[in-house]
Structures are given as C-alpha cells and as structure tokens.
Motif scaffolding. Sequence first.
Motif, short mmCIF file in Angstrom:
data_model
loop_
_atom_site.label_atom_id
_atom_site.label_comp_id
_atom_site.label_asym_id
_atom_site.label_seq_id
_atom_site.Cartn_x
_atom_site.Cartn_y
_atom_site.Cartn_z
N LYS A 31 0.86 -1.18 0.00
CA LYS A 31 0.00 0.00 0.00
C LYS A 31 0.90 1.24 0.00
O LYS A 31 1.97 1.24 0.62
N ILE A 32 0.46 2.29 -0.67
CA ILE A 32 1.21 3.54 -0.73
C ILE A 32 0.23 4.69 -0.86
O ILE A 32 -0.88 4.51 -1.39
N GLN A 33 0.61 5.88 -0.38
CA GLN A 33 -0.26 7.05 -0.48
C GLN A 33 0.56 8.28 -0.86
O GLN A 33 1.78 8.31 -0.70
N ASN A 34 -0.14 9.29 -1.37
CA ASN A 34 0.51 10.52 -1.82
C ASN A 34 -0.43 11.69 -1.58
O ASN A 34 -1.65 11.57 -1.75
N GLU A 35 0.12 12.83 -1.16
CA GLU A 35 -0.67 14.03 -0.90
C GLU A 35 -0.37 15.08 -1.97
O GLU A 35 0.77 15.27 -2.38
N VAL A 36 -1.44 15.78 -2.41
CA VAL A 36 -1.31 16.90 -3.34
C VAL A 36 -2.16 18.06 -2.82
O VAL A 36 -3.03 17.86 -1.96
N GLN A 37 -1.87 19.26 -3.33
CA GLN A 37 -2.56 20.47 -2.86
C GLN A 37 -3.40 21.07 -4.00
O GLN A 37 -2.99 21.07 -5.15
N LEU A 38 -4.59 21.61 -3.62
CA LEU A 38 -5.46 22.29 -4.57
C LEU A 38 -5.76 23.69 -4.06
O LEU A 38 -6.16 23.85 -2.89
N GLU A 39 -5.54 24.69 -4.92
CA GLU A 39 -5.89 26.07 -4.61
C GLU A 39 -6.89 26.58 -5.64
O GLU A 39 -6.66 26.43 -6.84
N VAL A 40 -7.99 27.20 -5.20
CA VAL A 40 -9.03 27.75 -6.06
C VAL A 40 -8.90 29.27 -6.04
O VAL A 40 -8.98 29.89 -4.97
N LYS A 41 -8.67 29.89 -7.21
CA LYS A 41 -8.39 31.31 -7.31
C LYS A 41 -9.61 32.07 -7.84
O LYS A 41 -10.44 31.51 -8.56
N ASP A 42 -9.67 33.38 -7.50
CA ASP A 42 -10.72 34.24 -8.04
C ASP A 42 -10.45 34.53 -9.51
O ASP A 42 -9.29 34.66 -9.93
N PRO A 43 -11.51 34.67 -10.33
CA PRO A 43 -11.31 34.94 -11.75
C PRO A 43 -10.84 36.37 -11.99
O PRO A 43 -11.08 37.26 -11.18
N THR A 44 -10.19 36.60 -13.11
CA THR A 44 -9.75 37.93 -13.52
C THR A 44 -10.91 38.63 -14.24
O THR A 44 -11.55 38.04 -15.13
N LEU A 45 -11.16 39.91 -13.88
CA LEU A 45 -12.28 40.66 -14.46
C LEU A 45 -11.77 42.03 -14.93
O LEU A 45 -10.84 42.61 -14.34
N ILE A 46 -12.38 42.56 -16.01
CA ILE A 46 -12.14 43.93 -16.44
C ILE A 46 -13.33 44.76 -15.95
O ILE A 46 -14.44 44.66 -16.49
N ILE A 47 -13.10 45.56 -14.92
CA ILE A 47 -14.22 46.30 -14.32
C ILE A 47 -14.43 47.65 -14.98
O ILE A 47 -15.48 48.27 -14.82
N LYS A 48 -13.45 48.15 -15.73
CA LYS A 48 -13.62 49.39 -16.49
C LYS A 48 -13.07 49.13 -17.89
O LYS A 48 -11.87 49.07 -18.11
N GLN A 49 -13.99 48.95 -18.86
CA GLN A 49 -13.58 48.55 -20.21
C GLN A 49 -13.34 49.79 -21.08
O GLN A 49 -13.90 50.87 -20.83
N PRO A 50 -12.48 49.66 -22.12
CA PRO A 50 -12.30 50.77 -23.06
C PRO A 50 -13.60 51.09 -23.78
O PRO A 50 -14.41 50.20 -24.04
N GLU A 51 -13.81 52.38 -24.11
CA GLU A 51 -15.05 52.83 -24.74
C GLU A 51 -14.78 53.43 -26.11
O GLU A 51 -13.66 53.88 -26.41
N TYR A 52 -15.82 53.44 -26.94
CA TYR A 52 -15.74 54.00 -28.29
C TYR A 52 -15.36 55.48 -28.23
O TYR A 52 -15.92 56.25 -27.46
N LYS A 53 -14.40 55.89 -29.08
CA LYS A 53 -13.93 57.27 -29.06
C LYS A 53 -13.90 57.84 -30.48
O LYS A 53 -13.57 57.14 -31.43
N VAL A 54 -14.27 59.13 -30.59
CA VAL A 54 -14.13 59.89 -31.82
C VAL A 54 -13.20 61.05 -31.50
O VAL A 54 -13.48 61.83 -30.57
N ILE A 55 -12.11 61.20 -32.23
CA ILE A 55 -11.11 62.21 -31.92
C ILE A 55 -10.70 62.92 -33.20
O ILE A 55 -10.67 62.32 -34.29
#
Length: 1201
Positions: free
Chosen positions: A528-552
């Motif tokens: 018999k043999i055993q092994n340990e591993v680690q799991l980390e759950v991360k927050d997703p990446t978000l764009i909270i202020k997106q680029p907007e249409y510009k006329v220049i």
Amino acid sequence: MMKKKSISASKASLVFFLCQMISALDVPLDSKLLEELSQPPTITQQSPKDYIVDPRENIVIQCEAKGKPPPSFSWTRNGTHFDIDKDELVTMKPNSGTLVINIMNGGKAEAYEGVYQCTARNERGAAISNNIVIRPSRSPLWTKEKLEPNQVREGDSLVLHCRPPVGLPPPIIFWMDNAFQRLPQSERVSQGLNGDLYFSNVQPEDTREDYICYARFNHTQTIQQKQPISVKVFSMDSLNDTIAANLSDTDIYGAKPVTERPPILLTPTGTTSNKVELRGNVLLLECIAAGLPTPVIRWIKEGGELPANRTFFENFKKTLKIVDVSEADSGNYKCIARNILGSTHHVISVTVKAAPYWITAPRNLVLSPGEDGSLICRANGNPKPSISWLSNGVPIAIAPEDPSRKVDGDTIIFSAVQERSSAVYQCNASNEYGYLLANAFVNVLAEPPRILTPANKLYQVILDSPALIDCAYFGSPKPEIEWFKGVKGSILRGNEYVFHDNGTLEIPVAQKDSSGTYTCVARNELGKIQNEVQLEVKDPTLIIKQPEYKVIQRYGHVSFECIIKHDSTLIPTVIWLKDNDELPDDERFLVGKDNLTIMNVTDKDDGTYTCIVNTTLDSVSASAVLTVVAAPPTPAIIYARPNPPFDLELTGQLERSIELSWIPGDENNSPITSFVIEYEDGLHEPGVWHYQTEVPGSQTTVQLKLSPYVNYSFRVIAVNEIGRSQPSEPSEQYLTKSANPDENPSNVQGIGSEPDNLVITWESLKGFQSNGPGLQYKVSWRQKDVDDEWTSVVVANVSKYIVSGTPTFVPYEIKVQALNDLGYAPEPSEVIGHSGEDLPMVAPGNVQVHVINSTLAKVHWDPVPLKSVRGHLQGYKVYYWKVQSLSRRSKRHIEKKILTFRGNKTFGMLPGLEPYSSYKLNVRVVNGKGEGPASPDKVFKTPEGVPSSPSFLKITNPTLDSLTLEWGSPTHPNGILISYILKFQPINNTHELGPLVEIRIPANESSLILKNLNYSTRYKFYFNAQTSVGSGSQITEEAVTIMDEGKMAMASRQVDIATQGWFIGLMCAVALLILILLIVCFIRRNKGGKYPVKEKEDAHADPEIQPMKEDDGTFGEYRSLESDAEDHKPLKKGSRTPSDRTVKKEDSDDSLVDYGEGVNGQFNEDGSFIGQYSGKKEKEPAEGNESSEAPSPVNAMNSFV
C-alpha cells in the motif's frame, strides 16, 4: 476472463510495451518506472524480407530491438550461425543488432548473398526477425546485335522488339527518339507490357531511323539504351513509281492499293491462355491487335461483371487493370478486337492465389502471477497456410516444457502463470506463396503499488471551473485507488466527484471550499502507498472598467481605460492590440498601468483597440473602436509638398556599401517626415528607378548596401504630411564588382501538365540579382519518400524545365540554384511539387438521397480513397435530371444539371426540383485534370406540391342571368388535382366590390354555367386548382351579363339621333379630341407615366390575396431573372382580356440562379451546399394576363351610360 486494453508506446528507447496488449495491467509511460521493470525483447526494426541492395554501396541489414535488460544480438546465415568476428568486413553497430558489410572497402556484394535472420535475447526470452534474403541489384548492358532496317508496306502491322537485359529488379521500359522525346502513342501505336512497340497498321509518317528502346534500372539509377531501329514505310503509289521506272511497259507490277483487313491478335497468341496472380496485387491483362482500320479493344468477364471501382483500362483499352484482386476475381476474361471488317477474341483464364495474411495476429500479454491468458494466431491464404509455434526462437515441440502452457492449434492457453513463464513466442503461417512471422511476448510481473505523481504537487484552478487532480500509479496486480480530503478526512464519494480509471480525481465545479490537501491511496496484495497533493481555487480575472468607443480629431490625444480586478496571488499581464495585431512601433503610443494613450492622432490610427489581460490560469479581453475625423482647417497657413533635395554626394565607396549624403529642400510649412532613396541600374535596367530604403526626416546621410555587378545611380525624394517632393537630380554613377549570386530564384513550383511529366517553374533573378555575367540555373529533382539520388541539369537563363517520364501524381522534391561565371549561389531550399494529374479512377460509393420537400433534396455519398483521385481533390460534382412527371406520365427532354461541391464534401443540397416528379442523379469526383467515373444512377421522387394556375379561363355565352366558364388544367399540376375553387363578386359602376361567392368544382370538370346572376352586371372571377397539399396560384377575369330586353326595346323606339347631321358633326369633333388625347397619353407613357388602367386593376385586386412578405420566414421559390423582368413590365395601353376571354399563364419553373460557388451561389450557413449550377433552362411560353381587344358593343353601351 482477461480484459483487453490498449497501451501506446512512443517516448524513449526503453518504452517497451507494444501498441495493443491483452492484459490486466496498464503500464504508464514513466521513464523511471520503465527503467525498473523487466521486459522480454521486442523487434522494433528490421530489413525487408526481399532485400535488394546496391552492389556499389555498403550492405546494411537492420535489426533493432528493445527490452529490459537490453537484449544481445546474434545472426544466422543460410540456417547456420554467422560468426561476424571471423569476417573483418562485417561489423555490428553498438547497442544494436544491425550488420554493416563494408563492400566499399574491397568486398563483393555477390559473396554475401543469402538468407539472414536476427535473434534478440535477454533473460526473459528471445525474439527473432523475418528471414531476410539479400540479393545485389543487377543492371547488365544490352547485348550487341545487328539490327536490320524494317521495310514495311503501308497498312501492314509491325512489332519492334525491345528484349531488354534481365536485371534485378526488372527495368522500366520506354521508347524515345534521338532528341530524348517520348515517341507518341495512340490506339494504332502502343507499347506492350513486355516492352515491345506494336503497330496495328503502319502509316507513311511512321518512317524514321531513331526508334530507341530504353531500360531504366531505378535501383542503381542507370539507363541502358538499345541501338536505334530504322523503319521505312512504302506507300503503294511510291512503290508503283519505283517498279515502273525499272520495268518495261508490259511488265509493270500491279501493286494493289492499301486494303482494309479484319483484326488479328499480335499478343497474346492463340485463342486461350492462363494467368495466375496473388491476392492484393494488380492484375494486368493485355490484348494488342493488328488490322485496318485500327481495331478497338473491348473487355468482358464471362459469367460475371468486371469489378466496379477496381477496374481500369490503360494503353487505349488494350490493357485491363484490376487493382487489389481477390479470389472472387478468378474466372475467364475475354478481350474482343473489332473493326468494320470483323472481330477476333482471346480468353484468359485467371486464377487468384493468396500468400498468407493475418486474421488475428498474436499480441503481447502482460499478466500478474496466477492469472490466465492466451495467444491467438489466425491467418488465411490460398492454399490454406499451416500454423507453427516457436518459443524463444525454438520450435515449441522441442522447447523447454512449461506446465502453465498448452498449445491448441492456432492458440496457446496459459493457466496460473508464474514469473518463470515469461517468454517470447513466434507464430509462423506459411504456404507455397510466402509466410508471416509474428513475435508476441508473455511478461509476468509482480510489483507492489507505486504512485508516480510527485508528492505535494500544487494544482491551481479558477473558481467555477473543473479541477483535475492526478494520481498516476502502477502495480501488479492492478492496485485499487481511493481518495481522501485532508490528512485524516473520510473517503470521497458522491456525485460531486468523478473518479477516472487512470486514478485522476475530477471536481466538475471547483468552489472556494474545494481548496486543501487531497490524499491518494493505492493498494494491492503486495502493499500500500499514499501521496498528498494540494489544490488552490483562485478568483477569476475581471475587467471592471472597459475601453469605450472614441471619436477624436486629427492631431489630438486619446486615452482608453482598462481597469482590472484579479486574484491577489496571481500576477496579471496586460497587452494592447490594434486590429488584432501588435501596436505600431511608435513613440506616440503610451501604455500605462490601466490605460493606453495615443498622442498626435493621425488617420492611420483608425481601428479597433483591444485590451487583453492574461494570468497563468485565465485570460479576459475587451475592445473599443477609435474613429479619427479631420481637424478644423487653419486658413492662415498654406501647406505644400517639400522641395526636392539637392547636392547629392557619394563617399566611402566599398564593394558592398557606400555612403550617400544630401541637402534637404524647403519644407513648405509641413515638416519633412522621411526621405525615400531610389536607385537606377544603368547596366541592366537603364531609366528604371527602384526603391532602396527610407530614413527619418531628420537624417541627411545614409549607409547603403550594394549588390555586385550593378552600375548604381541614386536620387532622393522628401516626404511630408502633404505628399512627396519631386525627385532630386541623380548622383554620380558607381559600378560594383562581380561575385557569386547571393540568392536563388523564388516561387519555385512543380506542377505536371501531363500525367507523365513534371513542369518545374521559377521566377528568374532580375538583372542586378545575377551578381555577374553568365547567369544560369541548376535544376534538381528527386521523387519524395523514395530513396533516390538527385537528378540535376543546368539550363540557360530561362524560367521553366520539363521532366518527362514521371509516374502519375507523385510528390517530388525540387530545388533550383542560381550560378554565374564566378560560381554558385548558396544551397537552395527544397520545395515539394507533384507530377501531372490524371483523371480519377473511382466513383463515389454509397450514394443516398433524402427528399426534404417537394422542391429540395439532400444527397450523401462516401468519399473516394485519396489514392484513386490521382491529383488534387477539387471536390465532387452531382449530375441530376428529371426523368418524368408522375402526374402526366410523359417523358420530357432530359436536361442535366450539375452542382459542384468544393473540397472533401460528402453531402449537398439539390434545390429547384419540380414537385411530384421522378429524378435520377449520379456523383463524380473532380481533380485538376477533370472528372472521374460516375456512380450508378440513383432514382428518387419528389412529393406533391401546390399546382400552378389553370392554363386559361374563358367566359362565353353571356345572357341576362348566366355566364359560361371554360378553363384548361394547370400546366404544372405538381400532383393529383382534387378540385377547382371558383370565387366571384359583382362590381358596380363606382368599381366597388360586392359580396364574394365561393364554389368548389370537381377536378374532372372543364366548364361551368353560372345561373341566377343579375342582368347588365360586371362580375370579377378568381379561379385556381387544388392538390392534397393546397391551393395553387389563381387567375382572374371579368365579364358582364347582357341588358334586359325591355330596356333594349325602349331604346330602339327613341329617336335615332345617329342619323342627324348635327350629331354626326359632334361625333367627328369628339373623335378628333380623343385622337389628340391619345397622342398626348402615348407621349407621357413613353416618358414613364403611370398607366391609369393599372390603378383600376389594383382596385379590383382579390381582397383575399396578400403579397408574401420577404421576412415572413418561409422558404420562397426561386425565380428566374426573366420572370422577374416580366412581372415588372407596365400594362400596354388598351390592354384588357382577349376577345375569346382567355387568360394564358406562363409555365413558371423554379430557376436555380447560380446555386453553386458562382457569383451568387450560396446556400445554408452550415456549408452543406456550396455548389455551381449548370444546365440550360428550357424556354417556355411567356406568362401574361394582358392582351389587346376591341370593346364589345355591350361594353361600348355601358361606357355611355
């Protein structure tokens, strides 16, 4: 029972289990594990059974094997041990069994002819190779012979014998002339399978002295040439003239003119012959006939059909070719030669035998101690092969006994195996036409569990995404796997987890509380043999202020924001793109932490800007569009193009470089942004200026790279925002020295123009690229994936070379190298080309048709094998045509239509079908040469549809209260008619419509009397036909009942004013006025005025009929461009119904307007149909409800009321 599993092996030299195994074990491809496990030998590479070697080169007999421990190798030659240590010319490669016989160091290849066999052995067993027969190739010279000229009479047959020297392997024969051009062949002149050149009848143009037979020995890359053969053909006219000149008038020879003769066979001779061929080979049968006119050859199989999709005719149908023959192809094949004077035939009796072939080859067996298993070896052939077993290379009858083993014919059964049962078994299946030899090992392993996944491995995933946690393992017997969360957690179970057979734990939707330590436990009876591993759950990446249409405005500044939120343990990287490409390398673009700023905006900055945020676990993006508009003009400043630079000077002259300097001209209020330098080559292209380079506007000197053998002059052009200046005056000239070419021709291609050639083309170097005089090209080619040497030829400064005598559509490696009088350019890169294409050989199979509705069907077919395409697959063509209408049972002119489907499509749509009709179709594959054979015709039928309108509606016999209606059946019933629908309503003097009455009439009626109508009343009629599907389109007509007789009599008793003079004068004035009005209306009508009768007809339109809207979601019928044009023509003046009250309707077939890959040929978005419509639509009588008529007396009277 043992479970069957599949193991792939492809990693390192110690990866040892074969592709397919019968095993209770699955061995992971872990290099450390593989180094520790034992394995019997496995042969991985060996030379072919029949090995023909080049006598000029060293002989290499391959034998490679793998195993643990690494195997040792030994050889036998002609059945006895081959001691390589006693022959100084023979060596064995290190860590390999491959033999190298050093022929190039004084040995003779003939001395090493024989049968060789390799044995690979370790402590777990021994594997053996096939018997490898070594024979040196031979390309003997042609025997010298005295060839007499062939003098033959016009119309006679002739055979020019080749008789090539016997070589190994046999040579390829072809006939050419002194100019190395292939002799043209036809139905009259052709080469036989034995290499002889056959003339069914000779013609005067066959006279020549350079009929040369060539034998090409591919193995040694040599070509042998037979002495030229002379042929002189005497025509009857020239023969009579020659004899008349040498004889007296009384003895002139009466030579007969060329006479026609019935066919006789030149080969084969006699009436019957026999042929034996092996299963899977290509069967070639040949018949060549003499006769005048030239006979035509036809082939049949007695008592059967020639096999479809495998039968081909070659050499102008003189050769019958059947590929991949089987026992079912045995039988009598008859060739028939025929011309207008008769026929002859020959019967060839074909027998197909078969060398052994596998039904079930033995496969490696990996077992645990105490398990059961079996090796199965089944083969077939004609005659039936015998099966024999060997153990570790020794016949099993005399091999050491193994109590766990039992031989039962083609099967070895193992029971309760032990580790000492490991061995390599060989199965030999043989008959008189060959043999098969297969090695299969039995490997018995007893191993405690091992976990191969590294301890404490860290897994990271994004919230709400799947998490896969590995537990790679091995053991014998196969271990059981269990998972725990936490060090002392309970075993994991339930629907929130997925347990894979390879030990992997899957969490389908990872949450924050899924983070932590996971423990994998593997156990079998050995541990018999055993092994340990680690799991980390991360927050997703978000764009909270997106680029907007510009006329220049132009020359302004603009900024795009991209503010993000991310997991604190992840490091994001932000990338900005313009139009899905990198940002321009321009200092005006400033990338900040959360934004992108563009300074001094110009028109070229227009586009879409995208912010992409990446972490090691996820990626998000957002985009915005920038529109640049013109800035308000400033009238005070006048901008213009700059003045040209001047005072050009050349300094620092070297062989490959020079420095150019200049003085800028006036900027004209717009700063100079750049200078463009151009050059002229006075040696090769005087008067033509070429772009050299471009430098910033702040720079007035530049170091220029030069090419050899060019007489340079330079000029400079200034550029600002307004445009380009005029060129400066040219600099002084500078001539560089000659050198080898620096580059090779570009755009090298190899495309065959005929099935037996390869046309190599390239773009020639320009004059200045030659680097010196005497530019030429070295053209080299060799067939790809064939161990051939390069064939090369040096040609003049051209751009094409044709290689003749190539196989049909095979890949070639091609390279073209430039050279001049000083030497060669660098080694060129190789390109892949193909020899010429030929027509495809096989028709698509399994053609199926699915009828979707009355005008649309879907066709499916199986793709043809790519080898049979014999060219670049361009697509498939579907030919389809209407056989007959099911309603009228009358055949019509067959008009075939074609749809082309590009690429390797296997289905398509057939639109524009006629309802209730019988159709046929077939499918053909298309390559660059043309179309292949058609598949068998497939018959399908379309269901009923709605009918067209009745062909005419005629209203006659008006009375006080009745009208008689007569009609014709629809031109296109599109099914079985069940009834007619008649609707009518009265129209009063103000053109208002009265109540609508509907009558259903049986389909077999063609007339109807309407009674109980109002006298002197106009009625409008709507008439259509019906099938079981629904009602068709309708036609309309108007008619009037006559006046009451009492009122007619009252009118007759009144004073007849028509006889009064004043009335006649008044009528003349009215007629003149009407004539003037008609002329005015005619002029206005020609200018596009609206016809007033059209308004009246619109007012009388059927209230129940509404036009179909384009967006109502229905699948509208296709219309031809002609019918659309007719629908929009204005009514002619005075147009009403004909005098016989008949309304004719145009037969309107659905028109397929470029329904393929033409201009408008699109179908569904799924790509199920992209084809091309062809075929001409039959013209039918034009439709029209209008015709001219003179008003009836009743109508004239009503007009005065």
